[in-house]
Design a protein around this motif. Structure first.
Motif, PDB file in Angstrom:
ATOM      1  N   GLY A  66     -20.258 -74.997  28.985  1.00 46.81           N
ATOM      2  CA  GLY A  66     -19.182 -74.159  28.887  1.00 46.81           C
ATOM      3  C   GLY A  66     -19.136 -72.957  29.151  1.00 46.81           C
ATOM      4  O   GLY A  66     -18.100 -72.990  29.972  1.00 46.81           O
ATOM      5  N   ARG A  67     -20.327 -72.815  28.934  1.00 44.68           N
ATOM      6  CA  ARG A  67     -20.118 -71.307  30.712  1.00 44.68           C
ATOM      7  C   ARG A  67     -21.573 -71.250  31.115  1.00 44.68           C
ATOM      8  O   ARG A  67     -22.713 -71.705  30.094  1.00 44.68           O
ATOM      9  CB  ARG A  67     -19.566 -70.184  30.033  1.00 44.68           C
ATOM     10  CG  ARG A  67     -20.636 -69.665  28.721  1.00 44.68           C
ATOM     11  CD  ARG A  67     -20.063 -68.206  28.468  1.00 44.68           C
ATOM     12  NE  ARG A  67     -18.530 -68.567  27.781  1.00 44.68           N
ATOM     13  CZ  ARG A  67     -18.512 -69.085  26.789  1.00 44.68           C
ATOM     14  NH1 ARG A  67     -18.265 -69.378  26.015  1.00 44.68           N
ATOM     15  NH2 ARG A  67     -16.483 -68.646  27.012  1.00 44.68           N
TER      16      ARG A  67
ATOM     17  N   VAL B 220     -18.074 -70.855  34.143  1.00 44.12           N
ATOM     18  CA  VAL B 220     -17.015 -71.411  33.404  1.00 44.12           C
ATOM     19  C   VAL B 220     -17.412 -73.050  33.278  1.00 44.12           C
ATOM     20  O   VAL B 220     -17.168 -73.873  35.269  1.00 44.12           O
ATOM     21  CB  VAL B 220     -15.976 -71.413  32.109  1.00 44.12           C
ATOM     22  CG1 VAL B 220     -15.742 -70.098  32.131  1.00 44.12           C
ATOM     23  CG2 VAL B 220     -14.981 -71.907  33.781  1.00 44.12           C
ATOM     24  N   LEU B 221     -17.056 -74.337  32.409  1.00 43.35           N
ATOM     25  CA  LEU B 221     -16.698 -75.280  32.884  1.00 43.35           C
ATOM     26  C   LEU B 221     -16.262 -75.761  33.681  1.00 43.35           C
ATOM     27  O   LEU B 221     -14.635 -74.780  33.795  1.00 43.35           O
ATOM     28  CB  LEU B 221     -16.878 -75.908  31.232  1.00 43.35           C
ATOM     29  CG  LEU B 221     -16.895 -77.785  31.659  1.00 43.35           C
ATOM     30  CD1 LEU B 221     -17.567 -77.823  31.094  1.00 43.35           C
ATOM     31  CD2 LEU B 221     -15.399 -78.165  30.684  1.00 43.35           C
TER      32      LEU B 221
ATOM     33  N   ARG C 148     -15.698 -82.065  24.328  1.00 43.67           N
ATOM     34  CA  ARG C 148     -16.625 -80.692  24.352  1.00 43.67           C
ATOM     35  C   ARG C 148     -16.390 -79.686  23.853  1.00 43.67           C
ATOM     36  O   ARG C 148     -16.702 -78.654  23.217  1.00 43.67           O
ATOM     37  CB  ARG C 148     -17.286 -80.959  25.587  1.00 43.67           C
ATOM     38  CG  ARG C 148     -18.407 -81.903  24.945  1.00 43.67           C
ATOM     39  CD  ARG C 148     -18.990 -82.248  26.675  1.00 43.67           C
ATOM     40  NE  ARG C 148     -19.237 -81.169  27.671  1.00 43.67           N
ATOM     41  CZ  ARG C 148     -20.006 -81.179  28.597  1.00 43.67           C
ATOM     42  NH1 ARG C 148     -19.788 -81.984  29.254  1.00 43.67           N
ATOM     43  NH2 ARG C 148     -20.339 -80.027  29.296  1.00 43.67           N
ATOM     44  N   LEU C 149     -14.611 -79.148  24.287  1.00 41.99           N
ATOM     45  CA  LEU C 149     -13.597 -78.215  23.741  1.00 41.99           C
ATOM     46  C   LEU C 149     -13.040 -78.277  22.674  1.00 41.99           C
ATOM     47  O   LEU C 149     -12.105 -77.017  22.286  1.00 41.99           O
ATOM     48  CB  LEU C 149     -12.894 -77.885  25.001  1.00 41.99           C
ATOM     49  CG  LEU C 149     -13.286 -78.382  26.603  1.00 41.99           C
ATOM     50  CD1 LEU C 149     -12.030 -77.422  27.189  1.00 41.99           C
ATOM     51  CD2 LEU C 149     -14.451 -77.208  26.176  1.00 41.99           C
TER      52      LEU C 149
ATOM     53  N   LEU D 169     -11.736 -74.826  20.516  1.00 38.15           N
ATOM     54  CA  LEU D 169     -11.548 -73.521  21.794  1.00 38.15           C
ATOM     55  C   LEU D 169     -10.195 -72.937  21.302  1.00 38.15           C
ATOM     56  O   LEU D 169      -9.496 -74.112  20.770  1.00 38.15           O
ATOM     57  CB  LEU D 169     -11.264 -74.760  23.410  1.00 38.15           C
ATOM     58  CG  LEU D 169     -11.720 -73.167  24.054  1.00 38.15           C
ATOM     59  CD1 LEU D 169     -12.964 -72.126  24.272  1.00 38.15           C
ATOM     60  CD2 LEU D 169     -11.510 -74.002  25.626  1.00 38.15           C
TER      61      LEU D 169
ATOM     62  N   SER E 288      -9.883 -72.199  30.729  1.00 37.56           N
ATOM     63  CA  SER E 288     -10.899 -72.422  30.810  1.00 37.56           C
ATOM     64  C   SER E 288     -11.947 -71.925  29.207  1.00 37.56           C
ATOM     65  O   SER E 288     -10.801 -72.354  28.413  1.00 37.56           O
ATOM     66  CB  SER E 288     -12.431 -70.805  31.155  1.00 37.56           C
ATOM     67  OG  SER E 288     -12.239 -69.817  30.428  1.00 37.56           O
ATOM     68  N   THR E 289     -13.799 -71.932  29.348  1.00 42.57           N
ATOM     69  CA  THR E 289     -13.426 -72.949  28.105  1.00 42.57           C
ATOM     70  C   THR E 289     -14.225 -71.035  27.175  1.00 42.57           C
ATOM     71  O   THR E 289     -14.708 -70.934  25.971  1.00 42.57           O
ATOM     72  CB  THR E 289     -15.119 -73.469  28.592  1.00 42.57           C
ATOM     73  OG1 THR E 289     -15.872 -72.577  29.437  1.00 42.57           O
ATOM     74  CG2 THR E 289     -15.998 -74.601  28.797  1.00 42.57           C
ATOM     75  N   ASP E 290     -13.453 -70.401  27.305  1.00 40.26           N
ATOM     76  CA  ASP E 290     -12.645 -68.800  26.755  1.00 40.26           C
ATOM     77  C   ASP E 290     -11.606 -68.753  26.004  1.00 40.26           C
ATOM     78  O   ASP E 290     -11.006 -68.512  24.566  1.00 40.26           O
ATOM     79  CB  ASP E 290     -12.386 -67.455  27.986  1.00 40.26           C
ATOM     80  CG  ASP E 290     -14.166 -67.166  28.375  1.00 40.26           C
ATOM     81  OD1 ASP E 290     -14.929 -67.025  27.413  1.00 40.26           O
ATOM     82  OD2 ASP E 290     -14.687 -66.690  29.839  1.00 40.26           O
TER      83      ASP E 290
ATOM     84  N   ARG F 271     -13.704 -81.768  36.515  1.00 43.05           N
ATOM     85  CA  ARG F 271     -14.679 -80.910  36.164  1.00 43.05           C
ATOM     86  C   ARG F 271     -15.202 -82.549  37.038  1.00 43.05           C
ATOM     87  O   ARG F 271     -16.643 -82.620  37.782  1.00 43.05           O
ATOM     88  CB  ARG F 271     -15.327 -82.122  34.914  1.00 43.05           C
ATOM     89  CG  ARG F 271     -16.535 -82.773  34.761  1.00 43.05           C
ATOM     90  CD  ARG F 271     -17.629 -81.829  34.925  1.00 43.05           C
ATOM     91  NE  ARG F 271     -19.283 -81.956  34.425  1.00 43.05           N
ATOM     92  CZ  ARG F 271     -19.452 -83.579  34.984  1.00 43.05           C
ATOM     93  NH1 ARG F 271     -19.009 -83.811  36.463  1.00 43.05           N
ATOM     94  NH2 ARG F 271     -20.352 -84.372  35.311  1.00 43.05           N
TER      95      ARG F 271
END
Length: 304
Positions: A120-121, A138-139, A191-192, A195, A203-205, A219
């Protein structure tokens, strides 16, 4: 040296936000505008309405290339994001405004040994096992290897840095040379789950619907357009009921262009369909059976 019109530059921060115009930013956006942006704090500080403000276009990750088309004396530059196709806007890349402080001059270092962040980060360190230097990478971020791993740490080249930084070896994987299977891409997107939804997020934020699709394929080294309607144009239509996990569902209201995309998570059964999507309504990435409003606006299934 400040980026100049007609020249390429690369992103030097973990996540840089692309804006519609410098005048469009809000007080809440201050953490994302800092020379060292804190995107996690920016997202955490927004309320539900601020998460969908249309001042944000997309985001760019560390090392991502841009073409500078205009500069301003107040530290803003207009760019084309070369790694995010947007055919309806500019065939060269997604146009918008960045802080000049988030860019640096590209290096001539070879790109052999390409790696990609697969967590994720992660945090990059000044030395193997040393103090943190760059947090929030990040990812999907691509990095170039700078040598062999040492005691579980791998040196990588980072834009704007003369010396390599070091990443935990397990946080990086080689960028694959072969096209992935759709189920592998779905596993990354899955996986997100949960989120937070952020309009224009990549992003994974925080992420939006087409950002989820773009990032999951990125990815694996596959470049898809940034927006949902462009993603539909760049993929292959399927007959409904022929879709399989990893394919895409697209949605549009009558007479309007496509406004939403989700990733198929199960084969259709008895007219019921499931997808993973960054949902505007729940403000989260969720896996769900298509609710009635989605069924009513489903315009097709496509395959990448």
């Amino acid at each position: 040296m400040a980026p100049q019109p007609g020249h390429q530059a690369v992103v030097r921060v973990p996540v840089a936000t692309l804006w519609t115009a410098p005048e469009a930013v809000r007080p809440i956006d201050r953490p994302a505008l800092a020379d060292a942006p804190d995107v996690a704090a920016w997202v955490a500080g927004m309320d539900r309405d601020q998460q969908v403000g249309d001042c944000v276009l997309t985001q760019l990750l560390l090392g991502e290339p841009v073409l500078v088309t205009e500069t301003r004396p107040d530290g803003w530059v207009r760019v084309l994001a070369l790694g995010q196709p947007a055919a309806k806007l500019d065939v060269r890349g997604y146009p918008g405004w960045l802080r000049a402080a988030h860019l640096t001059t590209p290096t001539d270092a070879p790109s052999a040994g390409a790696l990609v962040v697969d967590v994720g980060r992660t945090t990059l360190h000044a030395a193997a096992g040393g103090p943190p230097d760059l947090t929030g990478v990040v990812l999907g971020t691509r990095l170039a290897s700078a040598g062999r791993p040492v005691d579980g740490w791998r040196p990588v080249r980072v834009p704007g840095r003369a010396d390599p930084l070091w990443a935990p070896e397990g946080d990086l994987v080689p960028l694959p040379g072969e096209r992935p299977e759709a189920k592998e891409v779905l596993a990354v997107a899955d996986r997100l789950r949960d989120l937070v939804y952020v309009w224009g997020g990549l992003s994974t934020d925080g992420i939006d619907c087409s950002g989820l699709v773009h990032l999951a394929w990125r990815r694996y080294g596959v470049t898809l357009p940034r927006d949902a309607d462009d993603q539909a144009e760049a993929t292959t239509p399927l007959a409904l009921d022929d879709e399989r996990p990893g394919d895409l569902y697209f949605f549009a209201r009558p007479g309007r262009r496509i406004h939403h995309v989700g990733i198929v998570t199960a084969e259709p059964h008895g007219g019921r369909r499931r997808m993973l999507n960054a949902c505007y309504l729940t403000r989260r990435v969720v896996e769900e059976e298509l609710p009635p409003d989605r069924v009513a606006t489903l315009v097709g299934a496509h395959r990448v």
